[in-house]
Structure formats: structure tokens, C-alpha cells
Design a protein around this motif. Structure first.
Motif, PDB file in Angstrom:
ATOM      1  N   ILE A 117     -12.862 -10.683   4.090  1.00 37.22           N
ATOM      2  CA  ILE A 117     -12.462  -9.471   3.452  1.00 37.22           C
ATOM      3  C   ILE A 117     -13.428  -9.031   2.633  1.00 37.22           C
ATOM      4  CG2 ILE A 117     -10.602  -8.650   1.957  1.00 37.22           C
ATOM      5  CD1 ILE A 117      -8.969 -10.762   3.323  1.00 37.22           C
ATOM      6  N   LEU A 167      -4.020  -1.667  -3.990  1.00 37.97           N
ATOM      7  CA  LEU A 167      -2.727  -2.339  -3.482  1.00 37.97           C
ATOM      8  C   LEU A 167      -1.717  -2.415  -5.088  1.00 37.97           C
ATOM      9  CD1 LEU A 167      -4.280  -5.478  -1.987  1.00 37.97           C
ATOM     10  CD2 LEU A 167      -3.379  -3.601  -0.766  1.00 37.97           C
ATOM     11  N   THR A 180       0.837  -1.159  -0.087  1.00 32.00           N
ATOM     12  CA  THR A 180      -0.092   0.018   0.247  1.00 32.00           C
ATOM     13  C   THR A 180       0.766   1.284  -0.018  1.00 32.00           C
ATOM     14  OG1 THR A 180      -0.269   0.037   2.448  1.00 32.00           O
ATOM     15  CG2 THR A 180      -1.740  -1.176   1.496  1.00 32.00           C
ATOM     16  N   SER A 208      -4.900  -0.379   7.941  1.00 26.97           N
ATOM     17  CA  SER A 208      -5.266  -1.476   7.488  1.00 26.97           C
ATOM     18  C   SER A 208      -5.699  -1.365   5.979  1.00 26.97           C
ATOM     19  CB  SER A 208      -6.701  -1.937   7.991  1.00 26.97           C
ATOM     20  OG  SER A 208      -7.093  -3.337   7.568  1.00 26.97           O
ATOM     21  N   PRO A 209      -5.009  -2.364   4.970  1.00 22.59           N
ATOM     22  CA  PRO A 209      -5.267  -2.329   3.834  1.00 22.59           C
ATOM     23  C   PRO A 209      -6.396  -2.916   3.320  1.00 22.59           C
ATOM     24  CG  PRO A 209      -3.720  -3.981   4.160  1.00 22.59           C
ATOM     25  CD  PRO A 209      -4.142  -3.164   5.530  1.00 22.59           C
ATOM     26  N   LEU A 210      -7.124  -3.660   4.449  1.00 24.27           N
ATOM     27  CA  LEU A 210      -8.349  -4.559   3.998  1.00 24.27           C
ATOM     28  C   LEU A 210      -9.484  -4.328   5.072  1.00 24.27           C
ATOM     29  CD1 LEU A 210      -6.362  -7.668   4.064  1.00 24.27           C
ATOM     30  CD2 LEU A 210      -7.112  -6.597   1.779  1.00 24.27           C
ATOM     31  N   MET A 235      -1.821 -12.677   0.625  1.00 31.90           N
ATOM     32  CA  MET A 235      -3.039 -13.578   0.639  1.00 31.90           C
ATOM     33  C   MET A 235      -2.763 -14.798   1.041  1.00 31.90           C
ATOM     34  SD  MET A 235      -5.323 -11.138   0.265  1.00 31.90           S
ATOM     35  CE  MET A 235      -6.850 -12.304   0.019  1.00 31.90           C
ATOM     36  N   ALA A 261     -10.533  -0.916   5.815  1.00 30.70           N
ATOM     37  CA  ALA A 261      -9.485  -0.179   4.712  1.00 30.70           C
ATOM     38  C   ALA A 261      -9.055   1.284   4.904  1.00 30.70           C
ATOM     39  CB  ALA A 261      -9.752  -0.450   3.198  1.00 30.70           C
ATOM     40  N   ASP A 314     -13.234  -5.412   1.338  1.00 32.36           N
ATOM     41  CA  ASP A 314     -12.900  -4.524   0.713  1.00 32.36           C
ATOM     42  C   ASP A 314     -11.420  -4.122   0.880  1.00 32.36           C
ATOM     43  OD1 ASP A 314     -13.118  -1.831  -0.846  1.00 32.36           O
ATOM     44  OD2 ASP A 314     -13.492  -0.726   0.822  1.00 32.36           O
ATOM     45  N   LYS A 315     -10.804  -3.526  -0.181  1.00 35.56           N
ATOM     46  CA  LYS A 315      -9.205  -3.468  -0.236  1.00 35.56           C
ATOM     47  C   LYS A 315      -8.828  -2.063  -0.645  1.00 35.56           C
ATOM     48  CE  LYS A 315      -8.516  -8.149  -1.673  1.00 35.56           C
ATOM     49  NZ  LYS A 315      -8.047  -9.167  -2.590  1.00 35.56           N
ATOM     50  N   GLU A 316      -7.623  -1.638   0.062  1.00 37.31           N
ATOM     51  CA  GLU A 316      -7.162  -0.402  -0.519  1.00 37.31           C
ATOM     52  C   GLU A 316      -6.599  -0.696  -1.838  1.00 37.31           C
ATOM     53  OE1 GLU A 316      -5.413   2.655   1.538  1.00 37.31           O
ATOM     54  OE2 GLU A 316      -7.582   2.557   1.728  1.00 37.31           O
ATOM     55  N   ILE A 325       0.750  -7.153   2.273  1.00 37.19           N
ATOM     56  CA  ILE A 325      -0.517  -8.253   2.487  1.00 37.19           C
ATOM     57  C   ILE A 325      -0.074  -9.415   1.865  1.00 37.19           C
ATOM     58  CG2 ILE A 325      -2.815  -8.666   1.888  1.00 37.19           C
ATOM     59  CD1 ILE A 325      -1.558  -5.122   1.320  1.00 37.19           C
TER      60      ILE A 325
END
Length: 127
Positions: free
Chosen positions: A106, A112, A10, A71-73, A18, A53, A108-110, A16
Motif C-alpha cells: 500500500i 478515510l 470512504t 479502491s480506497p488504496l 487493516m 486509490a 496511497d490511501k483515499e 477497509i
């Protein structure tokens, strides 16, 4: 500096990873730990807490300052890395082994970046 290709990054310098089960590990990048200096304290959320996120979920204290970790998520904290509470210096020693939280559900995500894009981004902020 080291930026593993199997991670995403980020603009606020978190990484992150996965997992096969749909969860994700979150930690601080090599760039972030280097910029912060020697870390002496980590404040983590509890398992079961929700994270969003772009919002802070933890903070780290270095000899220089206290900094938020974002948080990126968006999701639920499935686990925290208890080892960091006793040995925050592990973040400086091996930033990609020193994950902070594991996130599940999860939603939502920023935005990435892969390793190549993150390295290019770092060049724009260092100039």
C-alpha cells in the motif's frame, strides 16, 4: 445499519480493515449494499493486479443496475474473495464478512473516515 468501529470508510461507501501484516481487506459498506439492493453478480480483479486509490477495481450487478466499486488504496491485489463469484448475495447478507480484495504494498490511501465520521457523512447525503 451497522458500521463496525474497527473499520475505516470512504465517501464512495467502501470499508477497509487493516491487517497486522500490513495488508488491507476492502469491501462494500452496509449502506452501499442496502442502496444497491439484491446483488446478483460480482466482477473482481485478478491477484497481482494493481489498484489505485479513487479508481474502480470491480463492479457489482444488482437487480437495479451495475455499479463500480472504488479502491480506497493504491497497491497490489494480494488475494480476491473467490466465494463472492459464486455467492454475490453474501454481500447483502453480511457486508463486513464479504471482503472483495486483500491489498498489499500500500502506497496511497483515499481520505478515510472512522465509523462515527462515516455515519455523520451519511446524514449529510440523506438530507
Amino acid at each position: 445499519m451497522n458500521f463496525p468501529n474497527d473499520l475505516m470508510y470512504t465517501k464512495s461507501h467502501e470499508w477497509i480493515k487493516m491487517q497486522e501484516d500490513g495488508t488491507a481487506l476492502v469491501g462494500l459498506s452496509d449502506y452501499a449494499q442496502d442502496a444497491l439492493g439484491d446483488l446478483v453478480f460480482v466482477n473482481l480483479p485478478e491477484a497481482g493486479d494493481e489498484v489505485a486509490a479513487g479508481e474502480p477495481f470491480a463492479d457489482v450487478e444488482s437487480v437495479k443496475a451495475v455499479s463500480d466499486v472504488y479502491s480506497p488504496l493504491t497497491g497490489v491485489v494480494d488475494a480476491i474473495n473467490d466465494n463472492l463469484l459464486d455467492t454475490p448475495e453474501a454481500i447483502n447478507e453480511a457486508p463486513y464478512d464479504a471482503w472483495f480484495i486483500k491489498v498489499r504494498d500500500i502506497s496511497d490511501k483515499e481520505e478515510l473516515m472512522d465509523a462515527e465520521a462515516y455515519e455523520a457523512f451519511l446524514k449529510t447525503i440523506e438530507e
